[in-house]
Write an enzyme that holds these catalytic residues in place. Structure first.
Site, PDB file in Angstrom:
ATOM      1  N   ASP A  14       0.812  -1.223   0.000  1.00 18.29           N
ATOM      2  CA  ASP A  14       0.000   0.000   0.000  1.00 18.29           C
ATOM      3  C   ASP A  14       0.845   1.272   0.000  1.00 18.29           C
ATOM      4  O   ASP A  14       0.426   2.306   0.524  1.00 18.29           O
ATOM      5  CB  ASP A  14      -0.960   0.035   1.210  1.00 18.29           C
ATOM      6  CG  ASP A  14      -1.802  -1.210   1.301  1.00 18.29           C
ATOM      7  OD1 ASP A  14      -2.257  -1.680   0.245  1.00 18.29           O
ATOM      8  OD2 ASP A  14      -2.007  -1.713   2.419  1.00 18.29           O
ATOM      9  N   LYS A  17       2.198   2.225  -5.004  1.00 17.85           N
ATOM     10  CA  LYS A  17       2.880   1.723  -6.214  1.00 17.85           C
ATOM     11  C   LYS A  17       2.028   1.947  -7.458  1.00 17.85           C
ATOM     12  O   LYS A  17       2.561   2.236  -8.516  1.00 17.85           O
ATOM     13  CB  LYS A  17       3.152   0.215  -6.086  1.00 17.85           C
ATOM     14  CG  LYS A  17       4.149  -0.145  -5.010  1.00 17.85           C
ATOM     15  CD  LYS A  17       4.378  -1.640  -4.943  1.00 17.85           C
ATOM     16  CE  LYS A  17       3.178  -2.434  -4.463  1.00 17.85           C
ATOM     17  NZ  LYS A  17       2.747  -2.178  -3.092  1.00 17.85           N
ATOM     18  N   GLY A  41      -4.293  -4.430  -4.201  1.00 18.67           N
ATOM     19  CA  GLY A  41      -5.241  -3.404  -4.615  1.00 18.67           C
ATOM     20  C   GLY A  41      -4.455  -2.180  -5.026  1.00 18.67           C
ATOM     21  O   GLY A  41      -3.886  -1.497  -4.188  1.00 18.67           O
ATOM     22  N   HIS A  42      -4.346  -1.947  -6.327  1.00 19.05           N
ATOM     23  CA  HIS A  42      -3.594  -0.788  -6.806  1.00 19.05           C
ATOM     24  C   HIS A  42      -4.572   0.310  -7.235  1.00 19.05           C
ATOM     25  O   HIS A  42      -5.369   0.109  -8.144  1.00 19.05           O
ATOM     26  CB  HIS A  42      -2.678  -1.196  -7.970  1.00 19.05           C
ATOM     27  CG  HIS A  42      -1.556  -2.093  -7.535  1.00 19.05           C
ATOM     28  ND1 HIS A  42      -0.839  -2.872  -8.399  1.00 19.05           N
ATOM     29  CD2 HIS A  42      -1.041  -2.323  -6.312  1.00 19.05           C
ATOM     30  CE1 HIS A  42       0.076  -3.541  -7.706  1.00 19.05           C
ATOM     31  NE2 HIS A  42      -0.029  -3.225  -6.440  1.00 19.05           N
ATOM     32  N   THR A 130      -6.171 -11.547   3.519  1.00 20.70           N
ATOM     33  CA  THR A 130      -7.252 -10.892   2.783  1.00 20.70           C
ATOM     34  C   THR A 130      -8.387 -11.879   2.497  1.00 20.70           C
ATOM     35  O   THR A 130      -9.411 -11.498   1.933  1.00 20.70           O
ATOM     36  CB  THR A 130      -6.729 -10.330   1.437  1.00 20.70           C
ATOM     37  OG1 THR A 130      -6.187 -11.414   0.680  1.00 20.70           O
ATOM     38  CG2 THR A 130      -5.656  -9.272   1.651  1.00 20.70           C
ATOM     39  N   GLN A 225       2.047  -6.012  -3.072  1.00 22.37           N
ATOM     40  CA  GLN A 225       2.412  -6.045  -1.645  1.00 22.37           C
ATOM     41  C   GLN A 225       3.732  -5.294  -1.412  1.00 22.37           C
ATOM     42  O   GLN A 225       4.028  -4.383  -2.174  1.00 22.37           O
ATOM     43  CB  GLN A 225       2.482  -7.484  -1.117  1.00 22.37           C
ATOM     44  CG  GLN A 225       1.129  -8.175  -0.990  1.00 22.37           C
ATOM     45  CD  GLN A 225       0.674  -8.861  -2.262  1.00 22.37           C
ATOM     46  OE1 GLN A 225       1.452  -9.535  -2.914  1.00 22.37           O
ATOM     47  NE2 GLN A 225      -0.577  -8.698  -2.612  1.00 22.37           N
ATOM     48  N   THR A 301      -8.481  -3.426  -1.027  1.00 25.18           N
ATOM     49  CA  THR A 301      -9.071  -4.733  -1.327  1.00 25.18           C
ATOM     50  C   THR A 301     -10.138  -5.111  -0.322  1.00 25.18           C
ATOM     51  O   THR A 301     -11.231  -5.541  -0.680  1.00 25.18           O
ATOM     52  CB  THR A 301      -7.961  -5.813  -1.363  1.00 25.18           C
ATOM     53  OG1 THR A 301      -7.032  -5.457  -2.381  1.00 25.18           O
ATOM     54  CG2 THR A 301      -8.517  -7.194  -1.650  1.00 25.18           C
TER      55      THR A 301
HETATM   56  P1  IMP Z   1      -2.713 -12.796   2.098  1.00 27.45           P
HETATM   57  O1  IMP Z   1      -1.793 -12.274   1.071  1.00 27.45           O
HETATM   58  O2  IMP Z   1      -4.169 -12.575   1.791  1.00 27.45           O
HETATM   59  O3  IMP Z   1      -2.408 -14.231   2.462  1.00 27.45           O
HETATM   60  O4  IMP Z   1      -2.470 -11.966   3.469  1.00 27.45           O
HETATM   61  C1  IMP Z   1      -1.252 -12.045   4.180  1.00 27.45           C
HETATM   62  C2  IMP Z   1      -0.877 -10.691   4.763  1.00 27.45           C
HETATM   63  O5  IMP Z   1      -0.516  -9.810   3.718  1.00 27.45           O
HETATM   64  C3  IMP Z   1      -2.004  -9.994   5.525  1.00 27.45           C
HETATM   65  O6  IMP Z   1      -1.429  -9.250   6.590  1.00 27.45           O
HETATM   66  C4  IMP Z   1      -2.584  -9.037   4.497  1.00 27.45           C
HETATM   67  O7  IMP Z   1      -3.210  -7.926   5.095  1.00 27.45           O
HETATM   68  C5  IMP Z   1      -1.313  -8.625   3.771  1.00 27.45           C
HETATM   69  N1  IMP Z   1      -1.543  -8.191   2.394  1.00 27.45           N
HETATM   70  C6  IMP Z   1      -1.804  -8.963   1.315  1.00 27.45           C
HETATM   71  N2  IMP Z   1      -1.932  -8.210   0.212  1.00 27.45           N
HETATM   72  C7  IMP Z   1      -1.741  -6.944   0.586  1.00 27.45           C
HETATM   73  C8  IMP Z   1      -1.699  -5.698  -0.122  1.00 27.45           C
HETATM   74  O8  IMP Z   1      -1.861  -5.619  -1.350  1.00 27.45           O
HETATM   75  N3  IMP Z   1      -1.454  -4.592   0.636  1.00 27.45           N
HETATM   76  C9  IMP Z   1      -1.220  -4.648   1.963  1.00 27.45           C
HETATM   77  N4  IMP Z   1      -1.251  -5.780   2.678  1.00 27.45           N
HETATM   78  C10 IMP Z   1      -1.493  -6.922   1.988  1.00 27.45           C
END
Ligand code: IMP
Length: 428
Positions: A14, A17, A41-42, A130, A225, A301
């Protein structure tokens, strides 16, 4: 030789990017996603219109760019097609521009169910995912029972692989989690339909990229990420399940490392994170509410409120090493415009010892005291500023210090969400 650049998040995701990629994409021919899935989520704002992209590279918002989803990405076909539909409805041509790797892995309903039940039963140990099935899909990939995009276009292969997976997952869902059984036929039919739909976008991305390099095309790799959510270098286990750092661009697309000539890290002028896990510089209640509301810090997201804190130079300095950063883009500087005093974390204190290097020990990260440097704020509106020299003196001082601490030059600064609210840094 064309440009081959990688843009990565230097914090916990976040960082903004989407906007940096959107700006750089103007000069690029090809934009490639190499990891993650629709957990990302971009957000990009163009002429008051907001676009939130989860799976399709942000470059799609520029006409005629080749947008590529590499093998390192996990694809939920339902999310992919609904994103394509949304873009088409808003007048963006996706059909002729998108290519997807044969080797990318597909998210199935059991991945999403497992993501939810694992979190539910983890109690205080939960990751705060997420809930998009990302971790379980990568688990299957590494366990060598995953189903790839190329597999869902072949009825026989899909039948055999899905049968095996559903038998296995049903055992786990029923015996461990006491969940209802999955129905093979329903999922099989649905994914056969997805296979028919996805087929025309599939290709071998390694050949596509090597040809683009040979033809001198400009290629931009778009990280999702951030470095501290990287499965290897992040705050494990509070991470995502892929390599979000720059190395992932090679393994997640099939481009050779020697072809990449620049890596740009993106960092907010402060820090945020979503989900559980250590966050040494996290604000206390009052500051949290203020920065969250000024920075509109809610997940693109899941809509979850983001945790906010001061800029942590320890982690961004580590990110510069892990990613081999050539330069850094500092985003959302304007969010700090009203601050009287601004802090930068330069190290951590734990058990009487000072740590200036990133400690991989989660125990230290969770319980350390951040060591801060205090800086006077500029208390001026920067949102209209378009050149570095016009920035208030204290803002320039703050940026210079960030650059010094993370040992990386600052190339870009953003002072608002619009394309125009972007400053090219001269570093003075
Ligand atoms: P997952 O990727 O859904 O398995 O989540 C694992 C961790 O990564 C959690 O803490 C999510 O909040 C974080 N996370 C996953 N995608 C994003 C993103 O695009 N932005 C910020 N945090 C993310």
């Amino acid at each position: 030789m064309g440009k081959v650049w990688v843009v990565v998040g230097s914090q916990w995701g976040d960082e903004g990017k989407g906007k940096i990629i959107d700006i750089l994409a103007r000069d690029m021919d090809c934009i490639v996603r190499y990891q993650g899935g629709n957990n990302a989520g971009h957000t990009v704002i163009i002429d008051d219109q907001e676009f939130i992209l989860h799976l399709i590279p942000s470059g799609v918002l520029h006409k005629g760019k080749q947008c590529v989803i590499g093998n390192g990405v996990v694809i939920d076909p339902e999310a992919l097609f609904s994103e394509m539909e949304m873009l088409t409805k808003r007048g963006i041509d996706v059909d002729s521009n998108i290519k997807i790797s044969y080797q990318s892995h597909i998210i199935f309903p059991y991945h999403k169910i497992l993501d939810h039940v694992k979190e539910k039963y983890s109690g205080r140990e939960k990751i705060g995912t997420t809930g998009r099935g990302i971790g379980p899909c990568y688990t299957d990939k590494i366990a060598r029972c995953g189903i790839r995009a190329i597999d869902i276009v072949n009825e026989g292969v899909l039948y055999q692989k899905l049968k095996f997976n559903i038998n296995e997952k049903n055992q786990v869902l029923q015996k461990i989690y006491n969940e209802p059984l999955l129905k093979f036929e329903e999922i099989f039919e649905k994914y056969l339909t997805y296979g028919r739909k996805i087929k025309k976008y599939l290709c071998d991305v390694t050949y596509l990229l090597s040809e683009a390099v040979a033809n001198g095309k400009n290629i931009l790799f778009e990280g999702a990420q951030g470095t501290f959510l990287d499965i290897d270098f992040g705050t494990y286990p509070f991470v995502t399940s892929s390599n979000s750092s720059a190395g992932g661009a090679c393994t997640g697309s099939g481009i050779g490392p020697t072809k990449i000539d620049k890596v740009i890290g993106v960092a907010k002028a402060y820090t945020t994170r979503v989900g559980e896990g250590p966050f040494p510089t996290e604000f206390t209640e009052d500051m949290m509410a203020k920065v969250r509301s000024r920075g509109k810090e809610f997940g693109a997201t899941t809509g979850r409120p983001r945790r906010c804190g001061w800029f942590d130079a320890v982690i961004v300095r580590y990110s510069a090493l892990v990613n081999g950063l050539d330069s850094i883009a500092i985003t959302k500087l304007d969010v700090l415009d009203t601050q009287e005093n601004i802090r930068i974390c330069t190290g951590y204190m734990y058990n009487g010892k000072v740590y200036e290097e990133y400690p991989s020990d989660i125990e230290i990260l969770q319980n350390c005291q951040p060591l801060y440097e205090d800086h006077s704020g500029w208390q001026e509106d920067t949102t209209h500023i378009t050149s570095y020299d016009e920035l208030p003196l204290n803002a320039r001082k703050y940026l210079r210090r960030l650059s010094e601490l993370v040992k990386t030059p600052i190339a870009i600064i953003t002072v608002g969400p619009e394309r125009g609210q972007t400053i090219v840094s001269t570093g003075k």
